[in-house]
Design a protein around this motif. Structure first.
Motif, short mmCIF file in Angstrom:
data_model
loop_
_atom_site.label_atom_id
_atom_site.label_comp_id
_atom_site.label_asym_id
_atom_site.label_seq_id
_atom_site.Cartn_x
_atom_site.Cartn_y
_atom_site.Cartn_z
N VAL B 42 0.84 -1.20 0.00
CA VAL B 42 0.00 0.00 0.00
C VAL B 42 0.88 1.25 0.00
CG1 VAL B 42 -1.91 -1.11 1.19
CG2 VAL B 42 -0.10 -0.02 2.53
N LYS B 44 -0.80 4.45 0.94
CA LYS B 44 -1.48 5.36 1.87
C LYS B 44 -1.04 5.06 3.31
CE LYS B 44 -4.52 7.90 -0.45
NZ LYS B 44 -4.64 9.35 -0.27
N PRO B 45 -0.78 6.09 4.09
CA PRO B 45 -0.39 5.86 5.49
C PRO B 45 -1.57 5.41 6.35
CG PRO B 45 -0.60 8.21 5.08
CD PRO B 45 -0.82 7.52 3.76
N ILE B 46 -1.28 5.11 7.59
CA ILE B 46 -2.32 4.66 8.53
C ILE B 46 -3.15 5.87 8.98
CG2 ILE B 46 -2.68 3.65 10.83
CD1 ILE B 46 -0.28 1.85 10.30
N SER B 231 -3.87 -5.47 6.55
CA SER B 231 -2.76 -4.95 5.75
C SER B 231 -3.22 -4.07 4.60
CB SER B 231 -1.93 -6.10 5.18
OG SER B 231 -1.14 -6.67 6.19
N LYS B 232 -4.07 -4.61 3.75
CA LYS B 232 -4.38 -3.92 2.51
C LYS B 232 -5.55 -2.95 2.66
CE LYS B 232 -1.03 -6.07 0.64
NZ LYS B 232 -0.94 -6.92 -0.52
N SER B 235 -3.75 -0.38 5.82
CA SER B 235 -2.32 -0.05 5.65
C SER B 235 -1.44 -0.60 6.77
CB SER B 235 -2.11 1.47 5.53
OG SER B 235 -2.82 1.99 4.45
N THR B 237 0.63 -3.17 6.44
CA THR B 237 1.65 -4.08 5.89
C THR B 237 2.94 -4.05 6.71
OG1 THR B 237 2.17 -2.36 4.27
CG2 THR B 237 0.79 -4.16 3.52
#
Lengths: 387, 387
Positions: B42, B44-46, B231-232, B235, B237
């Motif tokens: 990914v 994009k941040p969390i 994860s996906k 975000s 991962t």
């Protein structure tokens, strides 16, 4: 159809019987002030510089520019390099022989998959029970060797392929000296065995004659895999980060094969845990972590002396957070457990959960709070006077 | 002796050849502005409420009163209850059927250990390669089934014990509809097979006729294990937290046995990752996460339309972040890879790494940045005009 190998494991969590009996006692004695000396977890929180590194790592994950996704299968370079520099360069290892993982429970059992399925496994009796049940789940043949008068595993008179050695030891709390380890490295080399050296309590070693790593023994690089963890030293039991070394010299391509396996079975430890682990090596962290361990070792000293005063033979607790306490009067370990729970409201671990040879012992732990340990001693001595 | 089963895995990381070729190209063309459409991670941040929960969790670890050590083997109750309430209560599951883990790569391969070693495994061709190499490492027999014209796995005319279904699919980017899944549940029940339903991209499902979970199919609880991940969608991962459901109805004692296995092989996901995962279910997080996924799906739309404009047949990318692009002129997938890299400086994944049946395709991903996708389309269309 279910995998029959899984049925070879002990029926329950090894501590389940302890938990159940404590629960039943609490139900019948709701006002008893129970203290646990059974605790295998740490009680000290994570030190400040490591906490700060984690806050920074959390912030990294909050912005597109600093976000970290998949971090590789074997650990970030920044952490493997820190581990190498601080702990393993002195033995001539390279970064490629170091793996970062999520915990030594995972590592100590998964590592068996590296070896042929026909491999025989030798364990101590008593042993840390995860080795036994992990091997059972993977259908590896397990045999046991007894301990000598110093609680060191006796060299068997036949060949085994894999030998687990835990030093500093859980459950006994002793640690193997150089001679003990030389003897085992010698056995491994002669028998083409591999030693799985569980070294998670290495931070507790204070005695000069106790090696901090098996690689202090010459030629151990040809036959030993060393497992370490941040759990018991830096209070990472909830954070999850461990590491281990597989020397290239053990077999040709050993690391090629294990990297392939790891890549297909694991996606790396949490970025935050790895940044925390990196900060463990800061001098200001090391100082605070040493103070924490000193606290546990002082607990151990107080407990050891208290139990001795109460007439028990006590082993361990010098270079490890555990002690092994022998029955004064031929009681079984469950009888000892019952005595401590019912008479003193103290939880201890009966030695038999670690193996039949532990049946005249209990394991006590110094990982709890100082004041709890002192209370236990007071209760015990008061009760001795009474009788 | 090394475990020979590990030698059954593919020689290298499946993406290793891609990485090497890109590296060689960069070396020869140091000024090329290379864009990756190969990305499986990914970008994009969390989201903020989850970041805040993590800061709080870090602080919990800093003080003796709030410190969290070992958190149990199957996940904290607070998280398993949140998962249950938000996702699985509707299908009648209980907390005891839900496991929290460190990643679906771990889960999708380790789950094979639940089943008898003689179990045969059926995979799609092409497939997510970890299933194949995970099964090889565990010495399970693997066979393949082809895909029909809608890229749905064809029902085989013989019995297999374990069937992996990935929906929404990696690498193809399509998703199985209710009829497709009913067909497979029917096969599983008739053949006493167990479906491992890899559902990690479920957050991308937008079409009304695509089930979000296999348990939308009646009786799937008798034959399917569902794997999910943060994860996906959220975000995670780099943070590492996954979960899965093993229905009690599959076999008698299935969860008793799996809990015993898990207890002996794993010590739980990181406390911080679990607190983060709990915060994923907050309404304010869900809103932001949906926006992130919408961003990826809009990327997919732009890429799909661009590739179509350039004359390609494109599949997937409606309910998943991946697309499967067919060669216009019978090129092999490595020829396509070379064309994209050398002519357009774009990295794509050659379909053959997912299996022989992928050899006239490339996989492209919508998980990158919008502006990068747009640039790729511009380059592609400009080059088409030129030729």
């Amino acid at each position: 159809m279910l995998n029959k190998d899984l049925l070879q494991m002990e029926t329950k969590d090894v501590y389940a019987n302890v938990t159940e009996k404590v629960k039943a006692f609490k139900y019948e004695n709701p006002n008893a002030e129970i203290i646990s000396l059974g605790i295998g977890d740490v009680s000290k929180p994570i030190v400040k510089p490591v906490i700060e590194a984690m806050h920074k790592a959390v912030d990294d994950l909050s912005s597109m520019d600093t976000f970290k996704g998949y971090g590789g299968y074997y650990g970030y370079d920044f952490l493997r390099e820190a581990i190498l520099k601080n702990e393993y360069q002195q033995y001539g290892f390279t970064k490629e022989e170091i793996y970062v993982s999520d915990g030594t429970k995972t590592d100590s059992t998964s590592i068996l998959e590296l070896f042929d399925k026909s491999s025989t496994v030798l364990l101590a009796n008593p042993t840390y029970p995860i080795y036994r049940d992990g091997a059972a789940a993977l259908n590896r043949k397990v045999e046991y060797t007894t301990l000598d008068e110093n609680f060191v595993m006796e060299i068997p008179n036949k060949k085994y392929d894999i030998v687990y050695i835990c030093s500093p030891n859980n459950p006994i709390g002793n640690a193997y000296n150089k001679k003990d380890l030389e003897k085992w490295v010698d056995y491994a080399l002669k028998n083409e065995a591999v030693i799985i050296f569980d070294n998670v309590y290495q931070g507790f070693v204070r005695s000069k004659d106790i090696p901090k790593s098996i690689y202090e023994i010459e030629e151990a690089k040809k036959c030993a895999i060393e497992l370490r963890s941040f759990s018991k030293t830096a209070s990472f039991t909830g954070l999850r980060c461990s590491y281990y070394v597989i020397p290239n010299q053990i077999y040709k391509d050993i690391n090629v094969v294990w990297k392939r396996r790891t890549m297909n079975r694991f996606n790396g430890a949490s970025y935050i845990a790895q940044k925390a682990a990196e900060a463990v090596f800061l001098p200001q962290s090391q100082k605070l972590i040493k103070e924490n361990i000193d606290y546990y070792l002082e607990n151990a000293k107080i407990l050891r002396e208290g139990f001795k005063k109460a007439g028990y033979e006590v082993f361990g607790g010098i270079d490890a957070p555990f002690m092994w306490v022998k029955s004064k009067d031929q009681k079984t370990s469950w009888q000892m457990f019952n005595y401590f729970l019912k008479e003193l409201n103290i939880i201890v671990i009966p030695g038999i959960v670690f193996g039949l040879a532990g049946d005249n012992y209990i394991r006590i732990s110094a990982l709890g709070k100082r004041e709890d340990g002192i209370k236990c001693i007071e209760r015990m001595l008061k009760n001795e006077e009474k009788n």
